[in-house]
Motif scaffolding. Structure first.
Motif, short mmCIF file in Angstrom:
data_model
loop_
_atom_site.label_atom_id
_atom_site.label_comp_id
_atom_site.label_asym_id
_atom_site.label_seq_id
_atom_site.Cartn_x
_atom_site.Cartn_y
_atom_site.Cartn_z
N ALA A 126 59.50 47.39 52.34
CA ALA A 126 59.77 46.10 52.97
C ALA A 126 58.93 45.92 54.24
CB ALA A 126 61.26 45.97 53.28
N THR A 127 58.80 46.99 55.02
CA THR A 127 57.99 46.93 56.23
C THR A 127 56.53 46.68 55.89
OG1 THR A 127 59.48 48.43 57.41
CG2 THR A 127 57.25 48.22 58.27
N ALA A 128 56.03 47.37 54.84
CA ALA A 128 54.64 47.20 54.43
C ALA A 128 54.38 45.79 53.91
CB ALA A 128 54.30 48.23 53.36
N MET A 129 55.33 45.24 53.15
CA MET A 129 55.14 43.89 52.62
C MET A 129 55.19 42.85 53.73
SD MET A 129 54.44 43.99 49.43
CE MET A 129 53.45 45.41 49.98
N GLU A 130 56.02 43.08 54.74
CA GLU A 130 56.03 42.16 55.89
C GLU A 130 54.66 42.17 56.56
OE1 GLU A 130 58.50 41.19 60.00
OE2 GLU A 130 58.98 42.99 58.83
N TRP A 131 54.09 43.37 56.73
CA TRP A 131 52.76 43.46 57.33
C TRP A 131 51.74 42.73 56.47
CZ3 TRP A 131 50.14 45.01 61.58
CH2 TRP A 131 48.76 45.14 61.46
N SER A 132 51.79 42.96 55.17
CA SER A 132 50.78 42.38 54.28
C SER A 132 50.84 40.86 54.26
CB SER A 132 50.94 42.93 52.86
OG SER A 132 52.06 42.35 52.20
N LEU A 133 52.03 40.30 54.42
CA LEU A 133 52.20 38.85 54.30
C LEU A 133 51.91 38.11 55.61
CD1 LEU A 133 55.45 38.70 52.13
CD2 LEU A 133 53.17 37.92 51.45
N ILE A 134 52.27 38.68 56.74
CA ILE A 134 52.19 37.87 57.97
C ILE A 134 51.27 38.44 59.05
CG2 ILE A 134 54.53 37.05 57.56
CD1 ILE A 134 55.48 38.84 59.84
N SER A 135 50.70 39.63 58.80
CA SER A 135 49.91 40.25 59.87
C SER A 135 48.47 40.54 59.48
CB SER A 135 50.56 41.57 60.31
OG SER A 135 51.87 41.35 60.76
N ALA A 136 48.26 40.97 58.24
CA ALA A 136 46.98 41.57 57.89
C ALA A 136 45.81 40.60 57.92
CB ALA A 136 47.07 42.21 56.51
N GLU A 137 45.99 39.35 57.51
CA GLU A 137 44.87 38.41 57.43
C GLU A 137 44.77 37.51 58.65
OE1 GLU A 137 42.68 38.72 55.12
OE2 GLU A 137 43.83 40.28 54.11
#
Length: 301
Positions: free
Chosen positions: A96-107
């Motif tokens: 869940a933490t990784a998916m939050e990063w991938s959706l709102i932080s990485a790009e």
């Protein structure tokens, strides 16, 4: 008055007809190699994307996309691994933490993810979140089983949207689908192109290139033998033909191009390449595409 009623009735029937037609466009998707089915409003686009798990780690994943009526539907699926290999894919909190990063932080797109509700059933963990990605509101649902992890996303709708609910509730776990040729209800567009408006944006936009595998003859589970072509008999053409191939996540050849060898032998080599089956390749526990070369040695009879 009567004319007004007739016009109103006609408009009602038209709206109803359009609504029924739209509902009939939804497709049941059963991706080969996956252990789930889901319903999407259009034929699904199957792509491989780089999904960031943190500031320093990424993983390749197959993503299914469907875009209709101003909404983007997406599923990213992962094979569950152990903590010593990929911690983010070993348990639900890390995932869940990784998916939050991938959706709102990485790009670099400003966004937010807030918990909405727990929908867990038995040993299957299911949690839903409100998502804001740039100007688009959305819904995300993360699912964890003993063997897999999935992220389902709808952008362009909230949790009360009837189409979003239809998408989420249609997701069903089951046996792995090993069909090489799915039936008409399991439609996936593997070409990567489809004629719809590209909005809302992709949650995971970075394309993943196949990894390079060199000469792949030794990795074949079944290496088809090419027949000696009639066109080559006149000059008794022979020798090696090198075929550049791309193998998908499940070991099937999805692209083949002869790059060296006699012209009269190349077509037979390409046909054989497409009939060959290879051992699936995994990177960080996830199935990935592989590019490489098959070498066929032709001997004139």
């Amino acid at each position: 008055m009567r004319l007004s009623k007739l016009i109103g009735l006609a408009l009602t029937l038209l709206i109803y007809s359009v609504s029924i037609h739209a509902q009939e466009q939804w497709k049941k998707i059963a991706p080969p190699g996956a252990s789930f089915t889901v319903t999407m409003p259009t034929v699904a686009q199957s792509v491989t994307r780089v999904v960031p798990l943190s500031a320093t780690r990424t993983v390749s994943a197959r993503v299914l996309y469907s875009v209709a009526h101003g909404r983007r539907y997406a599923i990213a699926s992962f094979v569950r691994t152990t903590d010593d290999r990929v911690p983010a894919l070993s348990n639900f909190p890390e995932f869940a933490t990784a998916m939050e990063w991938s959706l709102i932080s990485a790009e670099g797109t400003p966004g937010s993810l807030t918990f909405h509700q727990d929908l867990s059933e038995g040993s299957t963990i299911i949690k839903q979140y409100h998502l804001q990605l740039g100007e688009y509101k959305g819904v995300a649902r993360f699912i964890a089983t003993e063997t897999s992890l999935c992220a389902l996303v709808v952008l362009g709708a909230d949790a009360n949207d009837s189409d979003a609910r239809r998408f989420f509730t249609s997701f069903a776990l089951g046996k792995m689908n090993n069909d090489d040729e799915p039936d008409v209800t399991n439609v996936i567009n593997k070409s990567g192109g489809y004629s719809v408006q590209e909005l809302p944006p992709e949650p995971w936009p970075r394309k993943a290139a196949p990894i390079t595998g060199g000469v792949l003859n030794g990795k074949a589970l079944s290496l088809a033998k090419p027949a000696y072509p009639k066109a080559a008999r006149k000059n008794r053409d022979e020798g090696p033909v090198r075929v550049r191939i791309v193998i998908d996540e499940f070991g099937k050849v999805i692209s083949a191009e002869a790059i060296e060898g006699a012209e009269s032998l190349r077509e037979a080599a390409i046909e054989a390449a497409y009939k060959s089956v290879f051992t699936p390749t995994r990177l960080m526990g996830q199935p990935v595409k592989v590019s490489g070369v098959i070498v066929y040695n032709f001997v004139a009879p």
